[in-house]
Design an enzyme around this catalytic site. Structure first.
Site, short mmCIF file in Angstrom:
data_model
loop_
_atom_site.label_atom_id
_atom_site.label_comp_id
_atom_site.label_asym_id
_atom_site.label_seq_id
_atom_site.Cartn_x
_atom_site.Cartn_y
_atom_site.Cartn_z
N LYS A 1 6.97 18.16 15.38
CA LYS A 1 5.57 18.60 15.38
C LYS A 1 4.69 17.62 16.16
CE LYS A 1 7.43 21.23 12.43
NZ LYS A 1 7.38 22.38 11.60
N TRP B 1 9.16 22.81 0.83
CA TRP B 1 9.64 23.50 2.02
C TRP B 1 11.00 24.16 1.68
CZ3 TRP B 1 13.27 21.03 5.82
CH2 TRP B 1 13.36 21.75 7.00
N ALA C 1 7.54 14.76 8.31
CA ALA C 1 7.69 15.73 9.41
C ALA C 1 6.38 15.95 10.17
CB ALA C 1 8.20 17.07 8.86
N ASP D 1 10.24 12.56 3.35
CA ASP D 1 10.35 13.52 4.45
C ASP D 1 9.04 13.45 5.24
OD1 ASP D 1 10.72 15.61 6.14
OD2 ASP D 1 11.02 17.14 4.60
C1 LIG Z 1 8.65 19.46 5.31
C2 LIG Z 1 9.54 19.56 6.50
N1 LIG Z 1 10.59 18.75 6.59
C3 LIG Z 1 11.43 18.80 7.64
C4 LIG Z 1 11.24 19.70 8.64
C5 LIG Z 1 12.28 19.73 9.73
O1 LIG Z 1 11.87 19.65 10.97
P1 LIG Z 1 12.86 19.71 12.23
O2 LIG Z 1 12.48 20.95 12.95
O3 LIG Z 1 12.55 18.46 12.96
O4 LIG Z 1 14.26 19.74 11.74
C6 LIG Z 1 10.16 20.58 8.60
C7 LIG Z 1 9.96 21.58 9.65
O5 LIG Z 1 9.29 22.55 9.51
C8 LIG Z 1 9.28 20.50 7.50
O6 LIG Z 1 8.22 21.29 7.40
#
Ligand SMILES: Cc1ncc(COP(=O)(O)O)c(C=O)c1O
Length: 404
Positions: free
Chosen positions: A246, A130, A213, A211
């Site tokens: 999400k 990401w 998410a 991570d």
């Molecule tokens: C892999 C990954 N980590 C972290 C996040 C962070 O999400 P947040 O919107 O809760 O900060 C995302 C959001 O798209 C993500 O895809």
């Protein structure tokens, strides 16, 4: 002073979003932005969330500060959601969890904590990952490198290359792992591969930063958390960045937690006091609204059951789309195997076409994915699967950008 600031080009995703917004063709299809969409193409407020929010508004008597640590009961419930009620590390008092503004806040706080130890200076992320991992970790002062992860031609993980790179890291390096639903590839480690990673991390003294998410959007709430639970059983120390963006659909409310598994309860207490201090210097206190809603959902048995059913429905919709879109692609893209899309998890798959072909899809067919060909499967709708597959077939047949 500002005269010296150079304008920055927009991030790839922002440019794609802007181009999509400006496109007036009624057939346009947004597979770029990483949000869940339902069959009508909207990103809904979940019914359980709406109900908890209504109760919150009716019951809330003050907007006074919650306190430096944010909403502690919320953090405890999310910790249990991630690690499970009975996790031995929790029972032993070795886990502390602090509310953060979304998963991003958790990742930033995790990086700051690592820097604070004075021992860790390097993070490795999967190739690809990401795009915000790099800025979050380097902004905290960590050097960021990659480990091999994805084998694009087969749509699978290049596991041998991943392990041999991790095996060469200096002890104390932070290994960033996607807990489930890898973004952008959609390719997740198998249970055996996770166990091999855990063994390697333990043997080499590496610190996992998981991570998480997309818990609940891959194979289910417990299944998606199984890898992080296993790591927290086998390793003395684990960092867990969990987002409610999400799985609760709370994106803009900035709702998440950072969990820290420590070797001893005393170390966990020290880590918590450091986290509160670090957070104070970052955002002072996290926003409460989303956390209060999640707390309301998780503590009410009816709302909790409703939320789980809604989340199951979201997951099943994406899984169904994965299988259906492959059937259409088989028909329209002879000689090209997109079967890996059905085997991937979560909202994304790396589609595996060239940037030139992605742009051709955009300019000629109004289909928007990110330049690296990450597609948000949830952006598809049954009614446009045929259109999508036909458009891809046309681009592949035209041989834009030399293919692949
Ligand atoms: C892999 C990954 N980590 C972290 C996040 C962070 O999400 P947040 O919107 O809760 O900060 C995302 C959001 O798209 C993500 O895809």
């Amino acid at each position: 002073m500002f005269q010296t600031l150079e304008p920055q080009p927009p991030e790839g995703l922002m440019a794609t979003m802007a181009a999509f917004a400006a496109d007036t063709d009624p057939a346009k299809l947004d597979l770029g932005v990483g949000v869940y969409r339902d069959e009508s193409g909207t990103t809904p407020v979940m019914a359980a969330v709406r109900a908890a929010e209504a109760r919150l508004l009716a019951a809330q008597t003050t907007k006074a500060y919650v306190g430096f640590g944010g909403n502690r009961p919320f953090a405890a419930f999310v910790e249990a959601l991630v690690l499970g009620d009975q996790h031995p590390a929790r029972a032993a008092g070795r886990v502390v969890t602090l509310q953060t503004p979304g998963g991003c806040g958790a990742l930033k706080l995790a990086a700051d904590l690592v820097v604070k130890t004075g021992k860790g200076s390097r993070a490795v992320v999967s190739d690809p990952t990401w795009p915000n991992h790099g800025p979050l970790f380097s902004g905290a002062g960590l050097s960021v490198d990659t480990y091999p992860y994805y084998d694009a031609p087969s749509g699978t993980i290049d596991f041998d290359a991943m392990l041999s790179t991790l095996d060469r890291l200096a002890s104390g390096s932070v290994v960033v792992l996607h807990g489930a639903c890898h973004n952008p590839t959609g390719a997740d480690l198998s249970t055996e591969q996770w166990r091999a990673v855990a063994e390697l991390l333990a043997r080499r003294g590496l610190l996992p930063l998981v991570d998480l998410a997309y818990q609940g959007l891959g194979d289910g709430l417990d299944a998606d958390a199984a890898p992080v639970r296993m790591l927290a059983e086998r390793l003395p120390e684990v960092l867990i960045a969990a987002s409610c963006s999400k799985n609760f659909g709370l994106y803009r409310e900035r709702t998440g937690v950072l969990g820290v598994v420590c070797d001893t309860p005393a170390q966990a207490d020290a880590a918590m006091s450091q986290l509160v201090r670090l957070a104070r210097g970052l955002w002072s206190m996290p926003p409460d609204h989303g956390a209060a809603i999640v707390h309301g959902v998780l503590t009410d048995p009816e709302l909790r059951a409703q939320w789980i059913a809604e989340l199951d429905g979201m997951r099943r919709r994406v899984q169904g789309l994965r299988h259906e879109v492959v059937r259409h692609l088989v028909e329209h893209c002879p000689g090209r195997d997109f079967g890996f899309i059905a085997r991937h998890h979560g909202m994304f798959s790396l589609f595996g076409i060239s940037t030139a072909q992605v742009r051709e899809l955009r300019s000629q067919h109004h289909v928007y994915m990110i330049d690296d060909s990450r597609m948000n499967v949830a952006g598809l709708r049954r009614e446009n699967l045929e259109y999508f597959a036909r458009s891809v077939g046309a681009v592949l047949a035209a041989g834009a950008g030399g293919g692949g």
